[in-house]
Design an enzyme around this catalytic site. Sequence first.
Site, PDB file in Angstrom:
ATOM      1  N   ASP A   1     -36.605 -12.339 -20.526  1.00  0.00           N
ATOM      2  CA  ASP A   1     -35.745 -12.446 -19.343  1.00  0.00           C
ATOM      3  C   ASP A   1     -35.192 -13.870 -19.253  1.00  0.00           C
ATOM      4  OD1 ASP A   1     -34.569 -12.468 -16.816  1.00  0.00           O
ATOM      5  OD2 ASP A   1     -36.210 -11.373 -15.862  1.00  0.00           O
TER       6      ASP A   1
ATOM      7  N   SER B   1     -36.194  -7.910  -9.142  1.00  0.00           N
ATOM      8  CA  SER B   1     -34.989  -8.741  -9.219  1.00  0.00           C
ATOM      9  C   SER B   1     -34.673  -9.316  -7.837  1.00  0.00           C
ATOM     10  CB  SER B   1     -33.827  -7.926  -9.794  1.00  0.00           C
ATOM     11  OG  SER B   1     -32.707  -8.735 -10.035  1.00  0.00           O
TER      12      SER B   1
ATOM     13  N   HIS C   1     -34.095  -8.948 -18.575  1.00  0.00           N
ATOM     14  CA  HIS C   1     -34.291  -8.820 -17.129  1.00  0.00           C
ATOM     15  C   HIS C   1     -34.331  -7.363 -16.686  1.00  0.00           C
ATOM     16  CE1 HIS C   1     -34.223  -9.963 -12.939  1.00  0.00           C
ATOM     17  NE2 HIS C   1     -33.149  -9.229 -12.735  1.00  0.00           N
TER      18      HIS C   1
END
EC number: 2.3.1.30
Length: 374
Positions: free
Chosen positions: A319, A149, A352
Site C-alpha cells: 500500500d 481507507s 491499498h
Amino acid sequence: MREFIPPASRFIELPDGFAMRRGGALYGARIAYETFGSLNAARDNAVLVLTGLSPDAHAASRPDDPTPGWWEAMVGPGKPVDTDLWHVICVNSLGSCKGSTGPASTDPRTGEPYRLSFPELSIEDIADAAAHTVRALGISRLACVVGASMGGMSALALLARHPELARTHISLSGAVHALPFSIAVRSLQREAIRSDPGWLQGHYDEGEGPRRGMLTARKLGMMTYRSAQEWDCRFGRTRIGERRRADQGRFGPEFEVESYLDFHAQRFADRFDPNSYLYLSHAMDQFDLGDGGGGGGGAPGALSRMRVERALVMGARTDILFPLSQQQEIADGLSAGGADVSFLPVDTPAGHDAFLVDIERFGPPVAKFLAIVA
C-alpha cells in the site's frame, strides 16, 4: 448534478442545525444506511461499517436489492462478517452523493442543490453523523466498528469523539492523518476537476459537467490503489488490438493498462458527483486525529485514550497510499491505551485496495477476530 441512491437505502434524519466542525450547519439533512442480518434481543450484536470515499451503503446483496454489494465477499451469511451472527449497519458518508446529504442534495432553504454552499466537510462530521445514526437505531453500544481507507479515518474519529459507542475496532488500511504523498495525489485529482471548463465553479448541471477532469482524477487514484507489482503481473506490456488502436487515433491508448484505466474511470464518472469528490477528498487531507480534543499527545495520545477492548489492525505491505507504517502507528497507539491489539501486515500485490479485492488474505483474520468478540 445527480445523486445515486441504491434502492434498498433507508434514511435517518440528522437533527436540524447539525453543526459542522469547521463552521456552518445543516438543516433537513439525512444519512443513508443499509442493514444486513438481524439485531438480537439484547441489541448488542451490531457492527458498524464505515466506507472509503466512493462506496454507497449497499455493502452486500439483500432480498430487496439482490445486486452484489461493494463488499459482497466480506459481508453476508457465512462470510467473514457473518450476518447470521451480526447485525451489520453500513452508512453512506455525509457529503457523499449516494443517499446521504451532500453537495448534490437539495438545500431545503433554497430549493436548489447545495453545490459549493455546502459547508466545509470534515471526517469528524462524517463520524458524528454515523454516531447519530447508530443511536437513532436504538443501539447504545456497538460490538465493533469497522473502517477501511477513509472509513478507517472516520472510525478513529468516531472512537475519539464517542468513546463509549464501540466495544472493539477493525482497522483496514486506515490512518490517523494523510501523509504528504497522499495529499499530493488528491491535490492533483482536485486540480484536474477544478481545471475542467465544465466544472463551472461547481455550478454544472446534469450532463457532462467536468467529465474529463473526473476521468483524470479517477485514473490518478486507481494508480495509487494498486501496486506496480500487480500492474506488471496483470498487464505487462500487452497491447490492445490494432482495430481498437486505430479507433483511438494518434497518441491514444495503446496498452491494455491504459484501456483498463479508461474503462473504470468512465464507469466511475457515470455515477459519482464531482463536487462530492472534492469535498470528501479535501476532508481526508484535512483530517488529523491529533488535532482538537483534550488530553494532548497528538495522534498517539488520542489513540491511547480510546476505550476499545480489542482491535484488529491490518494493512498491505504494498500500500503506497496508506502505508503499513500508518497501520503500525494505529496498533501501537491503541495498545498503549490498554487494548488487546492484533497487528497483521499482509503480503499481497493488491496494494491499498487489498481489503476490497484480496478477501482470501483479509477475510480469515476478520472472521477470527469477530469470533473472539462474539
